[in-house]
Design a protein around this motif. Sequence first.
Motif, short mmCIF file in Angstrom:
data_model
loop_
_atom_site.label_atom_id
_atom_site.label_comp_id
_atom_site.label_asym_id
_atom_site.label_seq_id
_atom_site.Cartn_x
_atom_site.Cartn_y
_atom_site.Cartn_z
N ASN A 129 0.82 -1.21 0.00
CA ASN A 129 0.00 0.00 0.00
C ASN A 129 0.86 1.26 0.00
OD1 ASN A 129 -2.33 1.52 0.08
ND2 ASN A 129 -2.42 1.53 2.31
N SER A 130 2.02 1.21 0.68
CA SER A 130 2.87 2.40 0.77
C SER A 130 3.59 2.69 -0.54
CB SER A 130 3.89 2.23 1.90
OG SER A 130 4.75 1.12 1.62
N ILE A 131 3.98 1.65 -1.28
CA ILE A 131 4.69 1.86 -2.55
C ILE A 131 3.77 1.79 -3.75
CG2 ILE A 131 6.84 0.98 -1.57
CD1 ILE A 131 6.36 -1.65 -2.97
N GLY A 132 2.46 1.52 -3.55
CA GLY A 132 1.50 1.51 -4.65
C GLY A 132 1.69 0.34 -5.59
N MET A 133 1.99 -0.83 -5.08
CA MET A 133 2.24 -2.01 -5.91
C MET A 133 1.15 -3.04 -5.64
SD MET A 133 5.70 -4.35 -6.12
CE MET A 133 6.64 -2.97 -6.69
N THR A 134 0.73 -3.73 -6.71
CA THR A 134 -0.31 -4.74 -6.56
C THR A 134 0.25 -5.98 -5.87
OG1 THR A 134 0.22 -5.68 -8.74
CG2 THR A 134 -1.44 -3.94 -8.66
N ARG B 60 14.76 -0.74 -2.89
CA ARG B 60 15.45 -0.69 -1.61
C ARG B 60 14.51 -1.05 -0.46
NH1 ARG B 60 16.52 4.34 -1.60
NH2 ARG B 60 18.15 4.16 -3.18
N LYS B 61 13.25 -0.58 -0.54
CA LYS B 61 12.28 -0.88 0.51
C LYS B 61 11.98 -2.37 0.56
CE LYS B 61 9.85 3.54 0.84
NZ LYS B 61 8.54 4.21 0.70
N ILE B 62 11.83 -2.98 -0.61
CA ILE B 62 11.51 -4.42 -0.65
C ILE B 62 12.68 -5.24 -0.11
CG2 ILE B 62 10.99 -6.35 -2.17
CD1 ILE B 62 9.42 -4.44 -3.93
N MET B 63 13.93 -4.89 -0.52
CA MET B 63 15.10 -5.63 -0.06
C MET B 63 15.29 -5.51 1.45
SD MET B 63 16.45 -7.20 -2.61
CE MET B 63 18.05 -7.59 -1.94
N SER B 64 15.11 -4.29 1.96
CA SER B 64 15.24 -4.11 3.40
C SER B 64 14.14 -4.84 4.17
CB SER B 64 15.24 -2.62 3.74
OG SER B 64 14.00 -2.03 3.34
N PHE B 65 12.94 -4.85 3.60
CA PHE B 65 11.83 -5.56 4.25
C PHE B 65 12.11 -7.06 4.31
CE2 PHE B 65 7.84 -7.90 3.88
CZ PHE B 65 7.17 -7.46 5.00
N LEU B 66 12.62 -7.64 3.20
CA LEU B 66 12.90 -9.07 3.17
C LEU B 66 14.04 -9.43 4.11
CD1 LEU B 66 12.53 -9.80 -0.67
CD2 LEU B 66 10.88 -10.26 1.14
N SER B 67 15.06 -8.59 4.16
CA SER B 67 16.19 -8.87 5.05
C SER B 67 15.79 -8.71 6.52
CB SER B 67 17.38 -7.97 4.71
OG SER B 67 17.01 -6.60 4.88
N PRO C 29 12.99 -6.29 -11.90
CA PRO C 29 12.25 -5.90 -13.11
C PRO C 29 12.81 -4.62 -13.71
CG PRO C 29 10.74 -6.50 -11.35
CD PRO C 29 12.10 -6.43 -10.74
N SER C 30 12.81 -4.60 -15.04
CA SER C 30 13.35 -3.43 -15.74
C SER C 30 12.49 -2.20 -15.47
CB SER C 30 13.38 -3.71 -17.25
OG SER C 30 13.83 -2.58 -17.95
N GLY C 31 13.16 -1.09 -15.16
CA GLY C 31 12.45 0.15 -14.90
C GLY C 31 11.89 0.27 -13.50
N MET C 32 12.24 -0.64 -12.62
CA MET C 32 11.71 -0.57 -11.26
C MET C 32 12.36 0.57 -10.49
SD MET C 32 11.67 -3.61 -8.42
CE MET C 32 10.93 -3.35 -6.82
N ASP C 33 11.55 1.29 -9.71
CA ASP C 33 12.05 2.42 -8.95
C ASP C 33 13.06 1.94 -7.90
OD1 ASP C 33 12.47 4.82 -7.80
OD2 ASP C 33 10.37 5.22 -7.25
N LYS C 34 14.19 2.67 -7.80
CA LYS C 34 15.24 2.27 -6.85
C LYS C 34 14.74 2.35 -5.41
CE LYS C 34 19.15 3.63 -9.76
NZ LYS C 34 20.37 4.47 -9.88
N THR C 35 13.92 3.34 -5.14
CA THR C 35 13.37 3.46 -3.77
C THR C 35 12.51 2.26 -3.42
OG1 THR C 35 13.36 5.86 -4.08
CG2 THR C 35 12.10 4.98 -2.23
N HIS C 36 11.67 1.85 -4.33
CA HIS C 36 10.83 0.67 -4.09
C HIS C 36 11.68 -0.58 -3.95
CE1 HIS C 36 7.19 2.79 -6.20
NE2 HIS C 36 7.55 3.37 -5.07
#
Length: 383
Positions: free
Chosen positions: A325-330, A368-375, A359-366
């Motif tokens: 919801n915060s990054i606007g991703m389905t 980074r948020k996903i990687m930090s969340f998974l770690s 994925p190509s064209g993915m926002d760096k901020t998004h």
Amino acid sequence: MLLDAVEQYGFGNWEDIANHVESQKAQECQEHYINFFVQGNIGKATFPTEYGFRVLDHTCPDGGPLSPSITVPVPPLDLSIQEQQELGYMPFRDDFEREFDNDAETLVSGLSINHDDDDLDIEIKLCQVDKYRLRIRERERRKKLARDYGLITSAASTSSKQSKSQQQKKKMSKDVREFQEKMKSFSQFHAAAEHEHFFEDLQKEKELKSRIKELSRYRRHGLTVISEIEDFEDEKYRREKKKENRKKMVSFLLSARLLRPKKRLLNSDQTKLNSLKKSRRKSRKLDILIDDDEVKDDDTEEECKEMASQPGYEMLSERERKLCNSIGMTPANYSTIKTCIIKDYLQRRQGFPVKIRYPSGMDKTHRRKIMSFLSDNGWIGVT
């Protein structure tokens, strides 16, 4: 020999009978047979003089059920040829091209009495005939009603009025036309003006109910003065427009980033994407300046409800739902990215020189948020 000859050659074939007898002529054989066997004692005992069943002529002019004197021909109506063609009316037959219950004859058109019919088959066919007679009687009743009240001539004279009413029907909405069709069944109990007034009253009742429902909705939102309604509707329209623009922007970003992972964006697409990012940042700044806390809460709640209806939402944890919801991703796109990252990470742990794919064209901020969340949650190690 005479009786044998009559049995062999048939009654009336007196020439062959006389040749068989040989001793008598044809005229003598005929007279002898009629005198002794037809009009004699044998004939009187065999052929009755009175018959129990006699065929009656029901079409005689004495008043039988099919007598032409019972029904008086109806005088034809005085209609012009054009009016007859418009109504499909045949005046000399007093019939229409299309009658009421026009398919009533199909009940008896295929009926016939066969020699192998039993009593049940005959009773069923007679019931069909009775049903047909009832439908024909209803047809004649309606025709008589139309003639007694002058509906045929009035229908011909009001053809121009009907064309005007058809034009008015075209101006009506679909709901009003359907409602008017439903009310047609009550027109047989009203005069024309009374039925029109009845329909208008029902329409007014429907509008009043709709208005009461609308005012109740305003009251639930805390509005108590009519003058506040216009400001409320303007604010509602602004929120809906903003939400619609945000949906379009998110759908375009997702299609540009995730649906084409192995293709680079063209220059025109990249320019359009950058402009959309800038406009989105501006809209967020404007939202911060304009919207109050209640509007933000409403938008967040609406976005959560919208995301809950998307596929894959029930497979995510509460923290993952907040991240999407915060990054606007389905949820589906997030699950795909998460699977790819974890799979690449596990292959690297096994010693394969694999680079984590994004994925190509993915926002760096998004990213980074996903990687930090998974770690942080232990899905992958610190990279």
